[in-house]
Design a protein around this motif. Structure first.
Motif, PDB file in Angstrom:
ATOM      1  N   LEU A  43      -0.556 -21.775  -0.073  1.00  0.00           N
ATOM      2  CA  LEU A  43      -0.035 -21.171  -1.547  1.00  0.00           C
ATOM      3  C   LEU A  43       1.179 -22.092  -1.756  1.00  0.00           C
ATOM      4  N   LYS A  44       1.942 -22.201  -0.760  1.00  0.00           N
ATOM      5  CA  LYS A  44       3.095 -23.244  -1.031  1.00  0.00           C
ATOM      6  C   LYS A  44       2.782 -24.622  -1.625  1.00  0.00           C
ATOM      7  N   ARG A  45       1.787 -25.071  -1.022  1.00  0.00           N
ATOM      8  CA  ARG A  45       1.460 -26.500  -1.625  1.00  0.00           C
ATOM      9  C   ARG A  45       0.909 -25.980  -3.155  1.00  0.00           C
ATOM     10  N   GLN A  46       0.156 -24.937  -3.292  1.00  0.00           N
ATOM     11  CA  GLN A  46      -0.335 -25.029  -4.757  1.00  0.00           C
ATOM     12  C   GLN A  46       0.873 -24.420  -5.790  1.00  0.00           C
ATOM     13  N   GLY A  47       2.092 -24.393  -4.984  1.00  0.00           N
ATOM     14  CA  GLY A  47       3.290 -24.239  -6.152  1.00  0.00           C
ATOM     15  C   GLY A  47       3.692 -22.818  -6.270  1.00  0.00           C
ATOM     16  N   VAL A  48       2.963 -21.861  -5.567  1.00  0.00           N
ATOM     17  CA  VAL A  48       3.535 -20.526  -5.555  1.00  0.00           C
ATOM     18  C   VAL A  48       4.797 -20.464  -4.765  1.00  0.00           C
ATOM     19  N   GLY A  49       5.552 -19.389  -5.724  1.00  0.00           N
ATOM     20  CA  GLY A  49       6.977 -19.270  -5.132  1.00  0.00           C
ATOM     21  C   GLY A  49       6.706 -17.815  -4.231  1.00  0.00           C
ATOM     22  N   ILE A  50       7.201 -18.016  -3.073  1.00  0.00           N
ATOM     23  CA  ILE A  50       7.024 -16.809  -2.210  1.00  0.00           C
ATOM     24  C   ILE A  50       8.039 -16.331  -1.852  1.00  0.00           C
ATOM     25  N   VAL A  51       8.348 -14.880  -1.922  1.00  0.00           N
ATOM     26  CA  VAL A  51       9.512 -14.034  -1.508  1.00  0.00           C
ATOM     27  C   VAL A  51       8.917 -13.548  -0.166  1.00  0.00           C
ATOM     28  N   TYR A  52       9.733 -13.680   0.888  1.00  0.00           N
ATOM     29  CA  TYR A  52       9.191 -13.217   1.939  1.00  0.00           C
ATOM     30  C   TYR A  52      10.165 -12.390   2.809  1.00  0.00           C
ATOM     31  N   ILE A  53      10.018 -11.318   3.168  1.00  0.00           N
ATOM     32  CA  ILE A  53      10.894 -10.297   3.747  1.00  0.00           C
ATOM     33  C   ILE A  53      10.449  -9.990   5.120  1.00  0.00           C
ATOM     34  N   SER A  54      11.345 -10.058   6.120  1.00  0.00           N
ATOM     35  CA  SER A  54      10.931  -9.552   7.459  1.00  0.00           C
ATOM     36  C   SER A  54      12.283  -9.551   8.455  1.00  0.00           C
ATOM     37  N   HIS A  55      11.891  -8.671   9.428  1.00  0.00           N
ATOM     38  CA  HIS A  55      13.153  -8.483  10.311  1.00  0.00           C
ATOM     39  C   HIS A  55      13.060  -9.633  11.360  1.00  0.00           C
ATOM     40  N   ARG A  56      11.795 -10.138  11.605  1.00  0.00           N
ATOM     41  CA  ARG A  56      11.632 -11.056  12.884  1.00  0.00           C
ATOM     42  C   ARG A  56      12.283 -12.342  12.471  1.00  0.00           C
ATOM     43  N   LEU A  57      13.259 -12.646  13.024  1.00  0.00           N
ATOM     44  CA  LEU A  57      14.347 -13.867  12.871  1.00  0.00           C
ATOM     45  C   LEU A  57      13.574 -15.110  13.263  1.00  0.00           C
ATOM     46  N   GLU A  58      12.714 -14.940  14.521  1.00  0.00           N
ATOM     47  CA  GLU A  58      12.107 -16.503  14.692  1.00  0.00           C
ATOM     48  C   GLU A  58      11.063 -16.608  13.726  1.00  0.00           C
ATOM     49  N   GLU A  59      10.362 -15.602  13.281  1.00  0.00           N
ATOM     50  CA  GLU A  59       9.415 -15.991  12.096  1.00  0.00           C
ATOM     51  C   GLU A  59      10.033 -16.464  10.971  1.00  0.00           C
ATOM     52  N   LEU A  60      11.211 -15.953  10.711  1.00  0.00           N
ATOM     53  CA  LEU A  60      11.989 -16.512   9.366  1.00  0.00           C
ATOM     54  C   LEU A  60      12.073 -18.018   9.403  1.00  0.00           C
ATOM     55  N   MET A  61      12.797 -18.294  10.731  1.00  0.00           N
ATOM     56  CA  MET A  61      13.041 -19.784  10.817  1.00  0.00           C
ATOM     57  C   MET A  61      11.888 -20.537  10.747  1.00  0.00           C
ATOM     58  N   ARG A  62      10.588 -20.243  11.297  1.00  0.00           N
ATOM     59  CA  ARG A  62       9.289 -21.022  11.458  1.00  0.00           C
ATOM     60  C   ARG A  62       9.112 -21.203  10.013  1.00  0.00           C
ATOM     61  N   ILE A  63       9.291 -20.221   9.005  1.00  0.00           N
ATOM     62  CA  ILE A  63       8.355 -20.449   7.909  1.00  0.00           C
ATOM     63  C   ILE A  63       9.238 -20.802   6.754  1.00  0.00           C
ATOM     64  N   GLY A  64      10.520 -20.275   6.599  1.00  0.00           N
ATOM     65  CA  GLY A  64      11.423 -20.116   5.341  1.00  0.00           C
ATOM     66  C   GLY A  64      11.762 -21.460   5.268  1.00  0.00           C
ATOM     67  N   ASP A  65      12.101 -21.637   3.731  1.00  0.00           N
ATOM     68  CA  ASP A  65      12.708 -22.871   3.058  1.00  0.00           C
ATOM     69  C   ASP A  65      14.051 -22.716   2.807  1.00  0.00           C
ATOM     70  N   HIS A  66      14.366 -21.366   2.474  1.00  0.00           N
ATOM     71  CA  HIS A  66      15.353 -20.913   1.792  1.00  0.00           C
ATOM     72  C   HIS A  66      15.894 -19.417   2.424  1.00  0.00           C
ATOM     73  N   ILE A  67      16.964 -19.429   2.815  1.00  0.00           N
ATOM     74  CA  ILE A  67      17.165 -17.980   3.095  1.00  0.00           C
ATOM     75  C   ILE A  67      18.070 -17.141   2.291  1.00  0.00           C
TER      76      ILE A  67
END
Lengths: 349, 516
Positions: free
Chosen positions: B189-213
């Motif tokens: 979806l990211k490659r298709q230009g969609v802006g994703i807002v991602y909410i999570s408590h799992r820190l490792e997950e965020l580090m893996r997938i996030g671009d901006h925090i």
């Protein structure tokens, strides 16, 4: 924490409603009663005569006694559609006991229970039918609407089976059998007040007091407020829910006896649609069908409104068809007002 | 680097509920073709911000910009029409309907009340293809796994041609493989230009997938940086602020007698999957124990089994007596009490007063010859209001008039009036402000001091570390750690919560490692 947050009253989201508006809403059942009474007093000159008043009072009593049981059921968030049929069946059983007695033992000895014993037996049977309702609902998870609808049919069928559809006439009993005096229950008077009205007053007083002053009453409100929270608080939710149907069944059986006694005859179709009047009385009295809110006092006033409205319309000669239209309108208006109260006043009592 | 245009932004938005300020003038940008991570403690304002961005609620002040122009998102539907979609944490699907029926539920394609099945099918297939789904559009939802159902939820949003997709803790109910698949979908979806807002408590997950925090605390944004500039310790520190340096608890204590013991508890979901998987634990008098775990770890299920609200297997002993076959009411009668997570629905009777709520578990104690003695009741209730410092005008005040923290004290007070030997508290600080939180913790400590076994669940690591004497960690139903709080630290808890078994000695070792 800000000082505002430490004042819980400030957290009420809505601005306060003027006190008189709130009061008008709370007293709406009483206001409705005053209005219909005034209306019929003007249009039907006989309406306020002692004779007609006593007749209306008896009608009110039957609705109100059913309503007392129904109030407890509705307070838990349930509904009891079977009360009219239970009343019909109760009248038939009472009639059979007085006319034919009980055949006991292998020798076919016929025992005639005394009138008080008949009342006791029939009310107990009403309680047992209520127990059946409660068991279906709590043990087998049947929705109250469906469980009591089923019992409505079964009890009505049983009433018809009692006599093959015939009426039990002349329920006067006899001194020879020691079971006279049954007509007093419905038609008798004490100090000029009809016995059913006295029964209603006593039952209402007891029921209102129990609702507020006993652990049982408090738990009924709790179950209606949140069954899950009640469970978590250690309330035996199933037991409370079963008990309210038992109470409702006993009230219904008593009403069946009163009606049969008043007519000195038991008819198997007696009590049809009584459940609707009882529910209407409870709702008019300000109870919420989703449970947790309502009072016995409100139900009594609601029963008065229904009784006065019904008899008044008959006296001024409103056609039966219009009577139904008007009754329906009054009930729906009451519920609409109830919803408005929720929205306007916000926090509920 | 690909250009990441700002699609949606919030400018100084504020939102209050009653007297509680949930957001105090927050700025937030959603970049297209990027995963915009939002993190913060429970109650920091993430969900409120997200609800404003998705049109669930309107800001009290400030504005929402779409492509740089002010706009109003009047409802979720309106937001979707404008290209902003949200997938809530809880799945909202009708299990009895098919995938395509669910996707177009409430907004069927077609004219004049006649559904255009072909068009729906085509659009659903397109959306499912974009998501790399392995099931077809006419599968019944009841036949799908939780992860697949999540894909359906996302597809439901995608058919609206959204450019901004908000995902609220999307992985809380997913298995490891399902998470991998979801991340692949997000990458696409990211490659298709969609802006994703991602909410999570799992820190490792965020580090893996996030671009901006973006880190939030107490209704404000405290930091917003590219993920490359962030690290797990930095996030924890930023998220917690000074609270990190100020533990509430006193010195950890050794417990006394075992009051409550769980033996090989297993709780299954309808499909047989284990929500709680062979958990054994003992709780001692005078001890505060935290059960830490991420959402979906089985904490609530464990409590519900212990309290008799849920079927399962395994032993429950209260003061040596086996109680696993007793009803909840009988367990309450033996003085095991529980404070539920969902305070509004499961904890409170909205139709009763403060006093009515407090007294409900103790009615037999107030009764004299079957009737409630008002004087006894009033005295006990007033004493409890004073003891817990419940801020209420009187015991007769409707419960709904109190703040969340005071309502929570009422639920706890109801348990205390029953004189418990063990008290289970499920997420006791959910949705209450920091001041009230400290008071609730103080009350828990005081109770332990009086000899109760106090057990609480939390998804807040710091809460566990600062309040408890001992910390148990659950991960996907399994017990992965059981440590004295003194031997635990954030790193250990994160690892245990993500499934790594941690023993006390490992705790000591890594503490030592950290000290160097």
């Amino acid at each position: 924490m800000t000082s505002l947050a430490s004042d819980p009253v400030a957290l009420l989201a809505k601005p306060p409603t003027p006190a008189w508006v709130a009061l008008l809403f709370k007293a709406r059942a009483l206001i409705a009663l005053a209005l219909v009474t005034a209306f019929f007093s003007v249009l039907a000159p006989n309406f306020l005569s002692v004779a007609s008043f006593l007749i209306t009072a008896k009608h009110i009593a039957t609705i109100a006694i059913l309503g007392i049981g129904m109030t407890y059921v509705i307070l838990t968030g349930g509904i009891d559609l079977s009360v009219g049929s239970i009343a019909g069946l109760a009248g038939m059983i009472g009639g059979a006991l007085i006319l034919n007695g009980v055949t006991a033992g292998p020798l076919g000895v016929v025992i005639y229970p005394s009138t008080l014993a008949v009342i006791g037996i029939v009310v107990a049977i009403g309680g047992l039918i209520g127990l059946l309702n409660g068991t279906l609902i709590t043990r087998f998870g049947v929705a109250p609407f469906i469980a009591t609808l089923g019992v409505l049919y079964v009890a009505r069928g049983a009433a018809l089976l009692c006599s093959n559809g015939a009426t039990f006439p002349n329920l006067t009993g006899s001194a020879d059998y020691g079971n006279e005096g049954f007509p007093l229950l419905g038609a008798g008077r004490l100090a000029g007040i009809p016995v059913p009205v006295l029964i209603m007053i006593v039952l209402a007083a007891v029921a209102a007091w129990v609702a507020v002053n006993t652990p049982f009453g408090r738990r009924v409100y709790a179950v209606g407020g949140s069954e899950r929270a009640a469970l978590l608080s250690g309330v035996r939710v199933g037991r409370i829910k079963t008990l309210v149907y038992v109470i409702s069944g006993m009230c219904a059986a008593l009403v069946g006896l009163i009606v049969a006694s008043d007519l000195v005859a038991a008819h198997p179709a007696s009590g049809e649609t009584f459940e609707l009047s009882a529910i209407a009385a409870v709702v008019l009295g300000g109870a919420s069908l989703s449970g947790g809110r309502g009072t016995i006092g409100g139900t009594i006033i609601g029963a008065c409104v229904i009784g006065v409205l019904g008899d008044g319309m008959v006296m001024i000669g409103v056609s039966e068809f219009w009577q139904m239209v008007i009754k329906g309108t009054v009930i729906v208006t009451a519920v609409v007002l109830d919803q408005l109260q929720g929205r306007i006043i916000g926090a509920r009592d | 680097m690909i250009v990441q245009p700002i699609l949606l932004s919030a400018r100084t938005v504020a939102k209050s509920y009653g007297a509680t300020a949930a957001l105090r003038g927050v700025d937030f940008d959603v970049r297209g073709g990027a995963v915009n991570v939002l993190i913060g403690e429970n109650g920091a304002g993430k969900s409120t911000l997200m609800r404003l961005l998705a049109g669930v609620e309107q800001p009290d002040s400030g504005e929402i910009l779409l492509d740089g122009f002010p706009t109003k998102l009047r409802s979720v539907r309106d937001a979707a029409r404008q290209g902003v979609g949200i997938v809530f944490q809880e799945l909202n699907l009708c299990a009895n309907l098919t995938v395509v029926e669910n996707i177009f539920l409430g907004r069927n394609l077609g004219r004049g009340g006649v559904i255009d099945h072909a068009a729906e099918r085509r659009r659903a297939d397109e959306a499912l293809a974009r998501l790399g789904a392995t099931f077809t559009a006419d599968t019944r939802v009841s036949a799908l796994s939780i992860g697949q159902q999540q894909i359906v939820e996302i597809a439901r949003v995608l058919v609206e041609d959204v450019r901004v997709l908000i995902l609220d803790e999307p992985t809380s109910a997913l298995s490891e493989e399902e998470v991998v698949h979801l991340f692949a979908v997000i990458g696409e979806l990211k490659r298709q230009g969609v802006g994703i807002v991602y909410i999570s408590h799992r820190l490792e997950e965020l580090m893996r997938i996030g671009d901006h925090i973006t880190v939030m605390r107490d209704g404000a944004v405290v930091a917003s940086v590219p993920i490359a500039e962030a690290s797990v310790p930095w996030i924890v520190e930023t998220m917690l602020g000074e609270a990190a340096a100020a533990p509430v608890g006193g010195a950890p204590r050794e417990g006394g007698e075992i009051v409550l013991a769980l033996e090989d508890v297993i709780v299954r979901r309808g499909d047989g999957a284990r929500l709680v998987d062979t958990v054994s634990a003992a709780f001692r008098a005078g001890e505060v124990v935290a059960i830490y775990g991420l959402l979906g770890a089985g904490r609530t299920e464990l409590f519900e089994y212990a309290f008799g609200l849920r079927r399962g297997e395994g032993g429950v002993r209260l003061q040596g007596e086996a109680i696993e076959r007793l009803s909840a009411a009988d367990r309450v009668a033996r003085r095991l009490l529980m404070v539920p997570e969902d305070r509004q629905r499961e904890g409170l009777f909205q139709n009763l007063s403060v006093g009515g709520n407090l007294g409900l578990s103790s009615l037999p104690r107030f009764a004299r010859r079957g009737f409630i003695a008002k004087a006894v009741e009033d005295r006990s209730v007033d004493a409890m209001i004073a003891r817990l410092g419940v801020k209420t005008p009187s015991a007769k005040t409707p419960i709904g008039a109190l703040s969340g923290g005071n309502q929570q004290k009422v639920v706890i007070g109801r348990c205390l009036l029953r004189d418990p030997v063990a008290l289970l508290l499920d997420e006791p600080t959910r949705g209450i402000d920091i001041g009230a939180r400290a008071e609730v913790f103080a009350a828990m400590r005081a109770l332990a001091g009086e000899g109760l076994a106090v057990v609480f669940t939390t998804s807040d690591m710091l809460e566990a570390l600062s309040i408890a004497d001992r910390i148990l960690v659950l991960s996907k139903g399994r017990l992965t750690a059981d440590l004295p709080a003194a031997e635990a630290n954030e790193g250990l808890l994160v690892r245990a919560a993500n499934g790594a078994a941690v023993s006390p000695s490992a705790g000591r070792a890594s503490r030592a490692a950290l000290a160097h």
